[in-house]
Scaffold this motif. Structure first.
Motif, mmCIF file in Angstrom:
data_model
loop_
_atom_site.group_PDB
_atom_site.id
_atom_site.type_symbol
_atom_site.label_atom_id
_atom_site.label_comp_id
_atom_site.label_asym_id
_atom_site.label_seq_id
_atom_site.Cartn_x
_atom_site.Cartn_y
_atom_site.Cartn_z
ATOM 1 N N MET A 136 0.856 -1.206 0.000
ATOM 2 C CA MET A 136 0.000 0.000 0.000
ATOM 3 C C MET A 136 0.888 1.252 0.000
ATOM 4 S SD MET A 136 -3.119 1.400 0.551
ATOM 5 C CE MET A 136 -3.684 2.963 1.160
ATOM 6 N N ASN A 137 0.690 2.122 -0.977
ATOM 7 C CA ASN A 137 1.520 3.321 -1.076
ATOM 8 C C ASN A 137 0.755 4.522 -0.524
ATOM 9 O OD1 ASN A 137 3.116 5.436 -1.864
ATOM 10 N ND2 ASN A 137 3.745 4.432 -3.770
ATOM 11 N N ASN A 138 1.304 5.136 0.543
ATOM 12 C CA ASN A 138 0.603 6.249 1.182
ATOM 13 C C ASN A 138 0.968 7.600 0.592
ATOM 14 O OD1 ASN A 138 -0.883 4.749 2.995
ATOM 15 N ND2 ASN A 138 0.926 4.503 4.321
ATOM 16 N N SER A 139 1.837 7.596 -0.413
ATOM 17 C CA SER A 139 2.275 8.847 -0.981
ATOM 18 C C SER A 139 1.102 9.571 -1.654
ATOM 19 C CB SER A 139 3.379 8.536 -1.995
ATOM 20 O OG SER A 139 3.828 9.714 -2.553
ATOM 21 N N GLN A 140 1.060 10.892 -1.474
ATOM 22 C CA GLN A 140 -0.032 11.665 -2.083
ATOM 23 C C GLN A 140 0.226 11.934 -3.560
ATOM 24 O OE1 GLN A 140 -1.065 15.054 0.401
ATOM 25 N NE2 GLN A 140 -0.885 13.817 2.239
ATOM 26 N N ILE A 141 1.464 11.705 -3.969
ATOM 27 C CA ILE A 141 1.827 11.808 -5.390
ATOM 28 C C ILE A 141 2.592 10.536 -5.759
ATOM 29 C CG2 ILE A 141 3.188 13.052 -7.118
ATOM 30 C CD1 ILE A 141 0.962 14.827 -6.129
ATOM 31 N N LEU A 142 2.141 9.879 -6.802
ATOM 32 C CA LEU A 142 2.832 8.667 -7.247
ATOM 33 C C LEU A 142 3.641 8.973 -8.499
ATOM 34 C CD1 LEU A 142 -0.155 6.132 -7.017
ATOM 35 C CD2 LEU A 142 1.511 6.738 -5.243
ATOM 36 N N LEU A 143 4.785 8.316 -8.611
ATOM 37 C CA LEU A 143 5.593 8.460 -9.832
ATOM 38 C C LEU A 143 5.945 7.071 -10.350
ATOM 39 C CD1 LEU A 143 7.289 9.994 -11.920
ATOM 40 C CD2 LEU A 143 9.126 10.144 -10.239
ATOM 41 N N ASP A 144 5.486 6.782 -11.559
ATOM 42 C CA ASP A 144 5.819 5.507 -12.201
ATOM 43 C C ASP A 144 6.474 5.807 -13.527
ATOM 44 O OD1 ASP A 144 4.605 3.632 -10.371
ATOM 45 O OD2 ASP A 144 2.701 4.512 -11.036
ATOM 46 N N LYS A 145 7.259 4.860 -14.001
ATOM 47 C CA LYS A 145 7.877 5.075 -15.315
ATOM 48 C C LYS A 145 7.391 4.018 -16.286
ATOM 49 C CE LYS A 145 11.653 7.399 -13.138
ATOM 50 N NZ LYS A 145 12.117 6.895 -11.848
ATOM 51 N N LYS A 146 7.017 4.482 -17.473
ATOM 52 C CA LYS A 146 6.572 3.568 -18.520
ATOM 53 C C LYS A 146 7.406 3.901 -19.742
ATOM 54 C CE LYS A 146 2.233 1.788 -20.120
ATOM 55 N NZ LYS A 146 1.509 2.214 -21.297
ATOM 56 N N ASN A 147 8.461 3.116 -19.978
ATOM 57 C CA ASN A 147 9.448 3.443 -21.009
ATOM 58 C C ASN A 147 9.962 4.868 -20.782
ATOM 59 O OD1 ASN A 147 9.098 0.896 -22.167
ATOM 60 N ND2 ASN A 147 7.262 1.604 -23.190
ATOM 61 N N ALA A 148 9.799 5.767 -21.768
ATOM 62 C CA ALA A 148 10.343 7.122 -21.581
ATOM 63 C C ALA A 148 9.294 8.103 -21.025
ATOM 64 C CB ALA A 148 10.908 7.625 -22.901
ATOM 65 N N VAL A 149 8.150 7.557 -20.600
ATOM 66 C CA VAL A 149 7.097 8.428 -20.044
ATOM 67 C C VAL A 149 7.078 8.295 -18.520
ATOM 68 C CG1 VAL A 149 4.612 8.895 -19.981
ATOM 69 C CG2 VAL A 149 5.685 8.158 -22.121
ATOM 70 N N ALA A 150 7.087 9.428 -17.832
ATOM 71 C CA ALA A 150 6.899 9.416 -16.377
ATOM 72 C C ALA A 150 5.429 9.691 -16.096
ATOM 73 C CB ALA A 150 7.750 10.497 -15.730
ATOM 74 N N VAL A 151 4.818 8.804 -15.329
ATOM 75 C CA VAL A 151 3.406 8.982 -14.980
ATOM 76 C C VAL A 151 3.333 9.518 -13.558
ATOM 77 C CG1 VAL A 151 1.177 7.827 -14.670
ATOM 78 C CG2 VAL A 151 2.747 7.078 -16.490
ATOM 79 N N ILE A 152 2.857 10.754 -13.437
ATOM 80 C CA ILE A 152 2.684 11.347 -12.110
ATOM 81 C C ILE A 152 1.185 11.323 -11.797
ATOM 82 C CG2 ILE A 152 2.888 13.439 -10.716
ATOM 83 C CD1 ILE A 152 5.347 14.226 -12.236
ATOM 84 N N THR A 153 0.842 10.702 -10.672
ATOM 85 C CA THR A 153 -0.578 10.572 -10.311
ATOM 86 C C THR A 153 -0.867 11.312 -9.005
ATOM 87 O OG1 THR A 153 -0.583 8.385 -11.353
ATOM 88 C CG2 THR A 153 -2.459 8.918 -9.937
ATOM 89 N N LEU A 154 -1.839 12.236 -9.066
ATOM 90 C CA LEU A 154 -2.319 12.916 -7.866
ATOM 91 C C LEU A 154 -3.125 11.871 -7.103
ATOM 92 C CD1 LEU A 154 -3.549 16.159 -9.710
ATOM 93 C CD2 LEU A 154 -1.267 15.684 -8.785
ATOM 94 N N ASN A 155 -2.763 11.620 -5.850
ATOM 95 C CA ASN A 155 -3.259 10.402 -5.218
ATOM 96 C C ASN A 155 -3.923 10.613 -3.850
ATOM 97 O OD1 ASN A 155 -3.585 7.568 -5.028
ATOM 98 N ND2 ASN A 155 -1.727 7.417 -3.772
ATOM 99 N N ARG A 156 -5.048 11.338 -3.848
ATOM 100 C CA ARG A 156 -5.919 11.371 -2.655
ATOM 101 C C ARG A 156 -7.356 11.142 -3.154
ATOM 102 N NH1 ARG A 156 -6.413 16.272 0.483
ATOM 103 N NH2 ARG A 156 -6.814 15.020 2.320
ATOM 104 N N PRO A 157 -7.588 9.978 -3.731
ATOM 105 C CA PRO A 157 -8.861 9.774 -4.439
ATOM 106 C C PRO A 157 -10.102 9.999 -3.578
ATOM 107 C CG PRO A 157 -7.639 7.708 -4.203
ATOM 108 C CD PRO A 157 -6.716 8.785 -3.786
ATOM 109 N N ASP A 158 -10.034 9.694 -2.269
ATOM 110 C CA ASP A 158 -11.242 9.866 -1.429
ATOM 111 C C ASP A 158 -11.575 11.340 -1.221
ATOM 112 O OD1 ASP A 158 -8.798 9.893 -0.079
ATOM 113 O OD2 ASP A 158 -9.789 9.624 1.865
#
Ligand code: LHQ
Length: 260
Positions: free
Chosen positions: A1-23
């Protein structure tokens, strides 16, 4: 479980930044704004990353400032919030030398809308919406809204949307030139990521120089802007990717850009 409010994933040369407080519809806390700045910096300095894809977790993009953090009439608090949290985000997005796609997956309100609107390519899912929510709580649009919105859609429409705080559907947003494209909900994730992947394989330095030229285009005179293009074109013309692009054209083959 990731508690970070911002997630960073990498998909090849794309960085996916996700704002992460869905509730909380990804409403921004101060901590979250700082985390977003840090993730943007990480993407800026990583040469493997050639495009940033910014989106929200769950059903919203972002509902803007978390209003439970700003309840008192504290003028200094507002100054600090803008200087420490939002303005540095907007400045980073405009300065980062790679394309940033805002993939607006749901409602984008207040600062959430304006963070999306300052990105280089803004796309939305058909059920997404945009609200300049500030007037409804007695505030003024911030996070660059008064700068970008009139430039995107014209003074009158921007003024009315900011004063009335009306919700604009994704389709209305594309029709008035506020955003680039709308995709049906079912295809949104793959279509918007497809755009980011395409951008990540393009001549990154050329795109960065295009972004830099656009940054000055509404404030420069024609003479100044022609000079900015002149300087930018000389830099673009000195890149490996320019050489590759021209060679590929002459050799009638697909170019393979390195981002250098
Ligand atoms: C929220 C929020 C929220 C906390 C939804 N905060 N919880 C501000 C201040 C200082 C200086 C600098 O700049 C700024 C910048 C700004 O961004 S000001 C503008 C702040 N944003 C707003 O005024 C938007 C407030 N939210 C809404 O109007 C609605 O939530 C929208 C239209 C975004 C979505 O409506 P619904 O889809 O009907 O969702 P909801 O209202 O039911 O919200 C779901 C939950 O998220 C709910 O929590 P709960 O525990 O009851 O389920 C909301 O309280 C929470 N939430 N926005 N900004």
């Amino acid at each position: 479980m990731n508690n970070s409010q911002i997630l960073l994933d990498k998909k090849n040369a794309v960085a996916v930044i996700t704002l992460n407080r869905p509730d909380k519809l990804n409403a921004f806390t101060g901590e979250m704004a700082i985390q977003l700045q840090e993730k943007l910096d990480e993407c800026a300095s990583n040469s493997q990353i050639r495009c940033i894809y910014l989106t929200g977790a769950g059903k919203a993009f972002s509902a803007g400032q978390d209003l439970s953090e700003v309840t008192g009439p504290d003028m200094r608090g507002f100054k600090n919030i803008l200087e420490e949290y939002y303005n540095p985000i907007i400045k980073r997005i405009r300065k980062i030398e790679k394309p940033i796609v805002a993939a607006v997956n749901g409602v984008a309100a207040g600062a959430g809308a304006n963070i999306a609107l300052c990105c280089d390519v803004v796309v939305a899912s058909s059920s997404a919406s945009f609200i300049q929510a500030f007037s409804k709580i007695g505030l003024i649009p911030d996070s660059g809204g008064t700068y970008f919105l009139p430039r995107l859609i014209g003074w009158q429409k921007a003024s009315a949307l900011m004063m009335l705080g009306d919700k604009l559907s994704a389709k209305e947003a594309v029709d008035c030139g506020m955003i680039f494209k709308v995709f049906e909900d079912e295809e949104f994730a793959s279509a918007s990521m497809g755009l980011a992947e395409r951008l990540s394989q393009m001549p990154t330095k050329g795109l960065a120089l295009t972004k830099q030229a656009l940054n000055s285009s509404f404030t420069n005179s024609l003479d100044e802007q022609l000079e900015a293009e002149n300087v930018g074109q000389q830099k673009a013309g000195a890149t490996d990717d320019y050489q590759e692009g021209v060679n590929a054209f002459i050799e009638k083959r697909q170019a393979k850009f390195s981002g250098k």
